[in-house]
Design a protein around this motif. Structure first.
Motif, mmCIF file in Angstrom:
data_model
loop_
_atom_site.group_PDB
_atom_site.id
_atom_site.type_symbol
_atom_site.label_atom_id
_atom_site.label_comp_id
_atom_site.label_asym_id
_atom_site.label_seq_id
_atom_site.Cartn_x
_atom_site.Cartn_y
_atom_site.Cartn_z
ATOM 1 N N PHE A 76 7.364 -2.142 1.823
ATOM 2 C CA PHE A 76 7.283 -1.170 2.913
ATOM 3 C C PHE A 76 5.841 -0.858 3.296
ATOM 4 C CE2 PHE A 76 11.395 -0.254 0.916
ATOM 5 C CZ PHE A 76 12.226 -0.257 2.022
ATOM 6 N N ALA A 77 4.892 -1.637 2.830
ATOM 7 C CA ALA A 77 3.477 -1.330 3.061
ATOM 8 C C ALA A 77 3.122 -1.289 4.541
ATOM 9 C CB ALA A 77 2.599 -2.336 2.336
ATOM 10 N N ALA A 78 3.793 -2.093 5.367
ATOM 11 C CA ALA A 78 3.504 -2.070 6.804
ATOM 12 C C ALA A 78 3.758 -0.683 7.385
ATOM 13 C CB ALA A 78 4.348 -3.115 7.528
ATOM 14 N N CYS A 79 4.630 0.096 6.735
ATOM 15 C CA CYS A 79 4.943 1.446 7.212
ATOM 16 C C CYS A 79 3.994 2.477 6.625
ATOM 17 C CB CYS A 79 6.392 1.798 6.866
ATOM 18 S SG CYS A 79 7.619 0.670 7.568
ATOM 19 N N TRP A 80 3.841 2.458 5.282
ATOM 20 C CA TRP A 80 3.076 3.538 4.665
ATOM 21 C C TRP A 80 1.567 3.320 4.675
ATOM 22 C CZ3 TRP A 80 0.260 1.492 0.791
ATOM 23 C CH2 TRP A 80 0.796 0.492 -0.025
ATOM 24 N N LEU A 81 1.098 2.065 4.765
ATOM 25 C CA LEU A 81 -0.344 1.809 4.684
ATOM 26 C C LEU A 81 -1.126 2.482 5.819
ATOM 27 C CD1 LEU A 81 -2.720 0.467 3.306
ATOM 28 C CD2 LEU A 81 -2.198 -1.636 4.582
ATOM 29 N N PRO A 82 -0.737 2.329 7.095
ATOM 30 C CA PRO A 82 -1.507 3.007 8.150
ATOM 31 C C PRO A 82 -1.504 4.534 7.988
ATOM 32 C CG PRO A 82 -0.069 1.316 9.085
ATOM 33 C CD PRO A 82 0.335 1.480 7.652
ATOM 34 N N VAL A 83 -0.405 5.086 7.520
ATOM 35 C CA VAL A 83 -0.327 6.534 7.350
ATOM 36 C C VAL A 83 -1.302 7.002 6.277
ATOM 37 C CG1 VAL A 83 1.186 8.460 6.756
ATOM 38 C CG2 VAL A 83 2.086 6.542 8.087
ATOM 39 N N LEU A 84 -1.346 6.301 5.155
ATOM 40 C CA LEU A 84 -2.235 6.689 4.059
ATOM 41 C C LEU A 84 -3.704 6.533 4.446
ATOM 42 C CD1 LEU A 84 -0.435 5.263 0.886
ATOM 43 C CD2 LEU A 84 -0.469 7.609 1.746
ATOM 44 N N LEU A 85 -4.020 5.455 5.116
ATOM 45 C CA LEU A 85 -5.416 5.247 5.498
ATOM 46 C C LEU A 85 -5.852 6.259 6.555
ATOM 47 C CD1 LEU A 85 -5.636 1.350 5.598
ATOM 48 C CD2 LEU A 85 -6.362 2.905 3.788
ATOM 49 N N GLU A 86 -4.962 6.575 7.469
ATOM 50 C CA GLU A 86 -5.291 7.591 8.478
ATOM 51 C C GLU A 86 -5.436 8.965 7.835
ATOM 52 O OE1 GLU A 86 -3.270 9.630 12.410
ATOM 53 O OE2 GLU A 86 -2.779 7.551 11.910
ATOM 54 N N ALA A 87 -4.673 9.204 6.769
ATOM 55 C CA ALA A 87 -4.750 10.499 6.081
ATOM 56 C C ALA A 87 -6.001 10.617 5.228
ATOM 57 C CB ALA A 87 -3.512 10.699 5.217
ATOM 58 N N GLY A 88 -6.750 9.526 5.082
ATOM 59 C CA GLY A 88 -8.007 9.611 4.352
ATOM 60 C C GLY A 88 -8.020 8.965 2.994
ATOM 61 N N LEU A 89 -6.996 8.197 2.650
ATOM 62 C CA LEU A 89 -6.998 7.524 1.355
ATOM 63 C C LEU A 89 -8.115 6.479 1.295
ATOM 64 C CD1 LEU A 89 -5.458 7.145 -1.366
ATOM 65 C CD2 LEU A 89 -4.281 5.242 -0.252
ATOM 66 N N GLU A 90 -8.854 6.478 0.202
ATOM 67 C CA GLU A 90 -9.902 5.482 0.001
ATOM 68 C C GLU A 90 -9.253 4.107 -0.138
ATOM 69 O OE1 GLU A 90 -12.881 3.179 -0.403
ATOM 70 O OE2 GLU A 90 -13.214 5.315 0.044
ATOM 71 N N PRO A 91 -9.502 3.175 0.809
ATOM 72 C CA PRO A 91 -8.799 1.876 0.793
ATOM 73 C C PRO A 91 -9.068 1.052 -0.449
ATOM 74 C CG PRO A 91 -10.570 1.892 2.420
ATOM 75 C CD PRO A 91 -10.410 3.294 1.964
ATOM 76 N N SER A 92 -10.240 1.253 -1.084
ATOM 77 C CA SER A 92 -10.529 0.450 -2.277
ATOM 78 C C SER A 92 -9.539 0.723 -3.400
ATOM 79 C CB SER A 92 -11.958 0.728 -2.759
ATOM 80 O OG SER A 92 -12.103 2.089 -3.131
ATOM 81 N N LEU A 93 -8.862 1.908 -3.359
ATOM 82 C CA LEU A 93 -7.869 2.220 -4.391
ATOM 83 C C LEU A 93 -6.659 1.294 -4.308
ATOM 84 C CD1 LEU A 93 -7.933 6.123 -4.194
ATOM 85 C CD2 LEU A 93 -9.060 4.665 -5.872
ATOM 86 N N LEU A 94 -6.459 0.682 -3.149
ATOM 87 C CA LEU A 94 -5.318 -0.216 -2.978
ATOM 88 C C LEU A 94 -5.698 -1.680 -3.203
ATOM 89 C CD1 LEU A 94 -3.781 1.430 0.207
ATOM 90 C CD2 LEU A 94 -2.904 1.577 -2.130
ATOM 91 N N LEU A 95 -6.963 -1.929 -3.439
ATOM 92 C CA LEU A 95 -7.406 -3.310 -3.673
ATOM 93 C C LEU A 95 -7.122 -3.694 -5.124
ATOM 94 C CD1 LEU A 95 -10.742 -3.346 -1.634
ATOM 95 C CD2 LEU A 95 -8.555 -4.405 -1.029
ATOM 96 N N GLN A 96 -5.847 -3.838 -5.415
ATOM 97 C CA GLN A 96 -5.379 -4.215 -6.734
ATOM 98 C C GLN A 96 -4.754 -5.600 -6.653
ATOM 99 O OE1 GLN A 96 -5.964 -2.081 -9.297
ATOM 100 N NE2 GLN A 96 -6.945 -0.755 -7.778
ATOM 101 N N PRO A 97 -4.824 -6.374 -7.723
ATOM 102 C CA PRO A 97 -4.239 -7.725 -7.702
ATOM 103 C C PRO A 97 -2.789 -7.733 -7.228
ATOM 104 C CG PRO A 97 -5.569 -7.431 -9.671
ATOM 105 C CD PRO A 97 -5.516 -6.104 -8.998
ATOM 106 N N HIS A 98 -1.991 -6.767 -7.692
ATOM 107 C CA HIS A 98 -0.591 -6.739 -7.302
ATOM 108 C C HIS A 98 -0.451 -6.595 -5.791
ATOM 109 C CE1 HIS A 98 3.695 -5.798 -7.500
ATOM 110 N NE2 HIS A 98 3.457 -4.769 -6.697
ATOM 111 N N MET A 99 -1.259 -5.732 -5.177
ATOM 112 C CA MET A 99 -1.196 -5.521 -3.740
ATOM 113 C C MET A 99 -1.571 -6.792 -2.994
ATOM 114 S SD MET A 99 -0.619 -3.269 -1.330
ATOM 115 C CE MET A 99 -1.030 -2.873 0.380
ATOM 116 N N LEU A 100 -2.636 -7.428 -3.410
ATOM 117 C CA LEU A 100 -3.092 -8.633 -2.722
ATOM 118 C C LEU A 100 -2.137 -9.797 -2.931
ATOM 119 C CD1 LEU A 100 -5.597 -6.856 -2.485
ATOM 120 C CD2 LEU A 100 -7.008 -8.871 -2.922
ATOM 121 N N GLU A 101 -1.441 -9.817 -4.036
ATOM 122 C CA GLU A 101 -0.508 -10.907 -4.311
ATOM 123 C C GLU A 101 0.822 -10.737 -3.575
ATOM 124 O OE1 GLU A 101 -0.166 -10.670 -8.474
ATOM 125 O OE2 GLU A 101 -2.076 -11.660 -8.916
#
Length: 568
Positions: free
Chosen positions: A423-448
């Motif tokens: 569901f990342a296509a839905c929640w990712l823009p919301v979290l980034l717009e809300a101010g989440l530091e994007p580097s926190l999502l740069l995890q191997p699992h996310m990229l894989e």
């Protein structure tokens, strides 16, 4: 209708005359030798017709004729029954014909004769609201405590029950109760162990309550399921009855259920009776708020979709977290219940609870993230800000008047989000717009696991040239496997404009940059406003079908398989 036309062979002429109330005609027919005992298809004879019509004169003529013909059988005739088991006395009492009832009683009518459905003259008079008839029957020895329905109701139960008569004469209704309380068992119970006072409270009969209580009825008598008059009055929204019961000793803290300690305040909260709720808040022991083994009324307010009840309870100091009621209601907190209520969650209750500081757990984040909807996630983040990256070393939930997610809440949000990559296509823009530091999502699992468009969207918010070697290897492998095709500019070193944009985001803070008008006040050309707010980056669209299993199944699977990812 002239029954002689339809039933000429069964309806006597005397009965027809009695039905019309014509005493002279009845007398002439009797003198000419016509029988008074002929019955129609309902089993009615002339006396039944005269009693139902309320014709005292006709009754007198018919009874006199029956007595003259056979003095020994006159009593049997007076007490003869229709096919429904109705006597002449019953028919007259049912219709409130006082003079006829008095005459029949003098003729030795049975005052306690039961009909086929267990009714009697007194019960019929009570049901019809005929006060004078009730008074007469009681004075003549009518049984007052016999049960008369399949539910084992007595005359006193029926007296406090609102029927059509009550709509026109509440005074007469109250006066009947006043007569009966002097002779009836005030604590008579029906098949659910419900007393007359309980019935009065249930149907909002405030004046009848007063009569019963003044006569000594127990205001706290409990039914078979432990419900009290105060509980039922609170549930039905009868404010005057609630006030009266409380003023006369009703206990607001008496447990009213075998299953869990339900109180009247729970009923008022669930059904949204705000005036009653406020009265009960003032007198109910606060142990129900956070007490172990208790259930906060907030749960019932949320369950009933009563946002005004939620607001009233929170305003008066009830904890938005309440107590963990997993063992009783199957939910951890009021917020969990609000998020999981049917397919359309209680958004207003969610807003109120989150704004009041309700704690967010993994299950709550699953309801907000594991879906193709974003309204709940946006609603939560509107009232609970994502802290800036520099503040993640602390655990402060407030800063400069703003309410922020606690460190543990943010950690659980990220863990759930990384587990719900579908569901990342839905929640990712919301979290980034809300101010989440994007580097926190740069995890191997996310990229894989992320969809290719989602991955490209995330990389647009970072300096992709500074990714650690381990993550670059993941990207290279996905490119080789053709599961990700990077946008052309991602193959090159980021432009200076992009690096500057990242610096502006870091300096102002993502939330301030994305959610306020601060960009419009910067001394830069207007065309750069959208660029600085990352509006030039197309959002990802979901190209893979998300799991089709119900949300409850996904929560259970998450509990079984999820391992915390140490991302902070």
């Amino acid at each position: 209708m002239d029954f002689t036309e339809c039933y000429g062979d069964t309806v006597s002429s005397v009965a027809v005359a009695a039905r019309s109330g014509c005493r002279k005609r009845v007398r002439r027919l009797i003198q000419r030798g016509f029988s008074v005992d002929g019955r129609d298809n309902r089993g009615w004879n002339a006396l039944h017709e005269a009693a139902a019509a309320g014709s005292k004169g006709c009754v007198l003529e018919i009874v006199s004729a029956a007595g003259a013909a056979s003095p020994r059988s006159c009593g049997a005739y007076v007490n003869s029954l229709t096919h429904e088991g109705e006597s002449a006395c019953y028919l007259a009492a049912q219709r409130g014909h006082l003079a006829v009832v008095r005459l029949l009683l003098k003729a030795h009518a049975d005052v306690n004769q039961l009909t086929n459905d267990l009714s009697c003259p007194l019960y019929a008079a009570v049901d019809g609201g005929h006060r004078e008839v009730v008074d007469l029957l009681v004075s003549k020895g009518a049984e007052v405590d016999r049960t008369h329905t399949a539910s084992c109701w007595t005359c006193l139960h029926q007296a406090v029950y609102p029927n059509l008569f009550c709509l026109f004469s509440s005074k007469g209704h109250k006066e009947i109760v006043r007569i009966l309380v002097g002779v009836c068992n005030l604590e008579a119970l029906d098949d659910h162990k419900i007393s007359p006072l309980f019935v009065a409270a249930q149907y909002g009969q405030r004046e009848c309550l007063e009569v019963l209580v003044n006569a000594g009825a127990n205001v706290s008598a409990q039914a078979a399921d432990l419900a009290t008059p105060l509980l039922i009055a609170s549930q039905e929204g009868h404010r005057a009855c609630v006030d009266f019961l409380l003023d006369h000793g009703a206990d607001p803290d008496a447990a009213c259920s075998h299953e869990w300690p339900q109180l009247p305040i729970h009923a008022a909260a669930e059904f949204g009776h705000i005036g009653i709720l406020k009265r009960l808040i003032a007198v109910t022991d606060r142990v129900c708020d956070r007490g172990r083994g208790a259930v906060s009324p907030l749960f019932l307010a949320v369950h009933g979709r009563q946002s005004r009840s939620v607001e009233a309870l929170l305003r008066d100091g009830y904890s938005p977290d309440a107590q963990d009621c997993s063992h009783v209601l199957g939910v951890r907190s009021p917020l969990s219940l609000a998020l999981s209520t049917s397919t359309e969650p209680c958004s207003e209750s969610v807003r109120l609870l989150v704004a009041a500081g309700a704690s967010l757990g993994e299950e709550d984040w699953i309801h907000a993230v594991a879906t193709d909807r974003t309204d709940l996630l946006r609603l939560i983040l509107e009232h609970r800000r994502v802290p800036r990256h520099q503040a993640l070393t602390g655990d402060s939930s407030t800063h400069c008047g703003q309410t922020f997610l606690k460190l543990q809440e943010l950690r659980e949000l990220l863990c759930v989000a990384l587990h719900q990559v579908h569901f990342a296509a839905c929640w990712l823009p919301v979290l980034l717009e809300a101010g989440l530091e994007p580097s926190l999502l740069l995890q191997p699992h996310m990229l894989e696991q992320a969809d290719g468009e989602v991955l490209s969207y995330l990389l647009e918010f970072v300096n992709w040239s500074t990714l650690p070697p381990s993550l670059k290897r993941v990207l290279d492998r996905r490119r080789e496997e053709k599961t990700w095709e990077p946008r052309p500019h991602l193959d090159s070193i980021p432009r200076l404009s992009h690096v500057c944009r990242l610096q502006v985001r870091a300096a102002l803070g993502p939330a301030r940059l994305m959610r306020t008008g601060v960009v419009q006040r910067l001394p830069v050309p207007a065309p750069l406003h959208a660029f600085l707010r990352f509006r030039d980056i197309p959002e990802a669209t979901c190209t893979r079908s998300p799991p089709s299993s119900p949300l409850s199944n996904r929560i259970q699977r998450h509990r079984r398989t999820h391992q915390h990812r140490h991302v902070l």
